[in-house]
Scaffold this active site. Structure first.
Site, PDB file in Angstrom:
ATOM      1  NE  ARG A 308      -4.081  -0.019   1.604  1.00 29.55           N
ATOM      2  CZ  ARG A 308      -4.173   1.214   2.039  1.00 29.55           C
ATOM      3  NH1 ARG A 308      -3.410   1.616   3.048  1.00 29.55           N
ATOM      4  NH2 ARG A 308      -5.035   2.049   1.522  1.00 29.55           N
ATOM      5  CE1 TYR A 312      -3.962   1.415  -4.655  1.00 27.78           C
ATOM      6  CE2 TYR A 312      -3.401   0.423  -2.546  1.00 27.78           C
ATOM      7  CZ  TYR A 312      -3.975   0.331  -3.796  1.00 27.78           C
ATOM      8  OH  TYR A 312      -4.562  -0.837  -4.174  1.00 27.78           O
ATOM      9  CB  CYS A 338      16.489  -4.743  -5.570  1.00 23.04           C
ATOM     10  SG  CYS A 338      17.431  -5.819  -4.516  1.00 23.04           S
TER      11      CYS A 338
HETATM   12  N1  LLP Z   1     -17.396  -4.063  -3.262  1.00 22.34           N
HETATM   13  C1  LLP Z   1     -16.729  -3.937  -4.418  1.00 22.34           C
HETATM   14  C2  LLP Z   1     -17.444  -4.214  -5.668  1.00 22.34           C
HETATM   15  C3  LLP Z   1     -15.378  -3.556  -4.434  1.00 22.34           C
HETATM   16  O1  LLP Z   1     -14.731  -3.447  -5.590  1.00 22.34           O
HETATM   17  C4  LLP Z   1     -14.720  -3.296  -3.198  1.00 22.34           C
HETATM   18  C5  LLP Z   1     -13.308  -2.909  -3.183  1.00 22.34           C
HETATM   19  C6  LLP Z   1     -15.450  -3.440  -2.012  1.00 22.34           C
HETATM   20  C7  LLP Z   1     -16.793  -3.819  -2.068  1.00 22.34           C
HETATM   21  C8  LLP Z   1     -14.844  -3.208  -0.654  1.00 22.34           C
HETATM   22  O2  LLP Z   1     -14.391  -1.915  -0.474  1.00 22.34           O
HETATM   23  P1  LLP Z   1     -13.855  -1.450   0.954  1.00 22.34           P
HETATM   24  O3  LLP Z   1     -15.035  -1.469   1.918  1.00 22.34           O
HETATM   25  O4  LLP Z   1     -12.795  -2.406   1.394  1.00 22.34           O
HETATM   26  O5  LLP Z   1     -13.321  -0.086   0.727  1.00 22.34           O
HETATM   27  N2  LLP Z   1      -6.330  -2.112  -2.602  1.00 22.34           N
HETATM   28  C9  LLP Z   1      -6.946  -0.842  -2.286  1.00 22.34           C
HETATM   29  C10 LLP Z   1      -8.451  -0.953  -2.172  1.00 22.34           C
HETATM   30  C11 LLP Z   1      -9.115  -1.511  -3.422  1.00 22.34           C
HETATM   31  C12 LLP Z   1     -10.612  -1.685  -3.235  1.00 22.34           C
HETATM   32  C13 LLP Z   1     -11.194  -2.473  -4.342  1.00 22.34           C
HETATM   33  N3  LLP Z   1     -12.609  -2.701  -4.233  1.00 22.34           N
HETATM   34  C14 LLP Z   1      -6.306  -0.300  -0.996  1.00 22.34           C
HETATM   35  O6  LLP Z   1      -5.400  -0.946  -0.457  1.00 22.34           O
HETATM   36  O7  LLP Z   1      -6.652   0.793  -0.545  1.00 22.34           O
END
Ligand code: LLP
Length: 413
Positions: A308, A312, A338
């Site tokens: 992360r 990001y 690396c």
């Molecule tokens: N529903 C759908 C259709 C989604 O695509 C996602 C997340 C969620 C629910 C859940 O979202 P949350 O409540 O966790 O925000 N890797 C990124 C976050 C990518 C989220 C992708 N979709 C990070 O580390 O911030």
């Protein structure tokens, strides 16, 4: 209250000093608090009365089968995006009728897999996908329940890479295309429209953005009703923001309250798909200080273990599991990979010396699930704490694991 706290300068997870875990299972490693996961789930589910709503935990945020099992036992449904996630939730004992399959690129095999498991619904994300599901349903001689995931054209979410609800994003059906699809589905012998869904992004702090989504879903539901179709549920997606370093953050109960208010004249069940707001603050990543080199604090966890910050520019608090033992300094905390982007935190004030164990906070969501074997590093173990007990729920990979799927060509072709 957080279940990660200091007692006499020692960091605890529930009733376990986390240094005991580091001693037993080494670092880097992920540690989760069962109580935090349960409390976070309850914050959503207790805000609904009886059958008013359903929480479908977003598996992509934290997919360990023991954690899916404990959420399933609490009544959670699941938002999945791949055949792999479907396998996981089934192994974890999920009720298939609480599984929603989202994702813009479902393959034939994944659609068949979902049909065979008799899941609650497929979230349709394009006209082509709708036609493909219909073809497969015909071939399988069945009727498949589907939901239309629409794109509400709302700009929300914490970082460019995690916004999903704008017109230009690849997700969902644009608002003006929804009715055409719903009419097609209602005339199909192989598809059955049971709901509408949307998901506008992740790490969202402004509840008004969810209210906007709810307004759109209500308007669309009414229009669909006018064509003679009754729906069973309205799914507002996930995305509620949590505190990494922020002091002001929204609460699940307030989100549910706002959505219920917006949809109070609707009879459909409300579905939410929270990921991060259930798993995020339930996990930490432990890492040890290997070396000190000028301003660099070199730790044994890299961007392959927690991507992360590198991907990001995300900020995670880092703390020493034993307070008051080492001198505080402003460090650039870097890992062993690396690449110069392998930076956990920049200009970060922290007490640390070589050999100390550090905890990277709020690493439960999109932590281990996004880890990789880059630089041929073994993925870290996951440990679950329950009161004064802790258990490995995923072992550290071995060197054999690293190469087990590779073919060692010893002779000529
Ligand atoms: N529903 C759908 C259709 C989604 O695509 C996602 C997340 C969620 C629910 C859940 O979202 P949350 O409540 O966790 O925000 N890797 C990124 C976050 C990518 C989220 C992708 N979709 C990070 O580390 O911030």
């Amino acid at each position: 209250m957080s279940n990660f706290f200091y007692k006499d300068g020692v960091l605890f997870c529930e009733d376990v000093p986390v240094s005991d875990i580091a001693l037993k299972y080494g670092t880097p490693s992920y540690v989760y608090s069962k109580k935090t996961l349960e409390d976070n789930f309850d914050a959503y589910s207790n805000s609904f009365i009886e059958n008013e709503g359903m929480v479908c935990f977003s598996v992509k945020s934290l997919s360990n089968i023991s954690i899916l099992r404990l959420l399933s036992e609490k009544g959670s449904g699941f938002d999945i995006v791949s055949g792999g996630e479907l396998e996981r939730v089934i192994v974890a004992g999920a009720d298939p009728k609480k599984i929603i399959f989202t994702g813009i690129a479902k393959t034939n095999a994944e659609i068949i897999q979902g049909i065979k498991k008799d899941i609650l619904s497929f979230n349709i994300e394009s006209e082509s996908e709708m036609l493909r599901i219909e073809r497969i349903a015909k071939k399988e001689k069945t009727i498949v329940d589907v939901t239309i995931r629409f794109n509400p054209e709302i700009d929300s979410g914490g970082h460019e890479y995690i916004k999903t609800g704008r017109k230009k994003d690849k997700f969902g059906i644009l608002l003006d295309g929804v009715l055409k699809l719903s009419k097609y589905i209602s005339s199909s012998d192989s598809l059955n429209l049971i709901g509408l869904s949307c998901h506008i992004g992740s790490q969202i702090f402004d509840l008004n953005d969810f209210k906007e989504s709810a307004k759109y879903i209500k308007k669309l539901a009414r229009e669909i009703n006018n064509t003679g179709i009754e729906l069973k549920f309205l799914d507002i997606g996930g995305g509620l923001g949590i505190s990494y370093t922020e002091s002001d953050f929204p609460f699940p109960g307030d989100l549910v309250k706002d959505i219920k208010k917006e949809l109070n004249d609707r009879n459909e069940k409300i579905i939410l798909e929270p990921g991060r707001s259930i798993s995020g603050n339930a996990g930490i990543m432990l890492t040890s200080v290997e070396y000190i080199k000028g301003k660099y604090l070199i730790v044994d966890a890299g961007m392959n273990d927690l991507i992360r910050p590198a991907l990001y520019g995300a900020k995670h608090d880092v703390i020493n599991v034993k307070k008051g033992k080492s001198k505080a300094n402003n460090w650039t905390i870097v890992g062993p990979i690396c690449e110069s982007s392998d930076v956990l935190a920049k200009d970060y004030l922290l007490e640390a010396s070589e050999g100390d164990v550090l905890a990277v906070k709020t690493a439960g969501a999109y932590g281990h699930v996004m880890s990789s074997n880059y630089n041929s590093r073994r993925k870290p173990p996951e440990i679950l704490v329950d009161g004064n007990k802790f258990k490995v729920i995923r072992k550290r990979e071995s060197y054999d694991d690293l190469i087990k799927n590779e073919v060692n060509i010893e002779s000529e072709f």
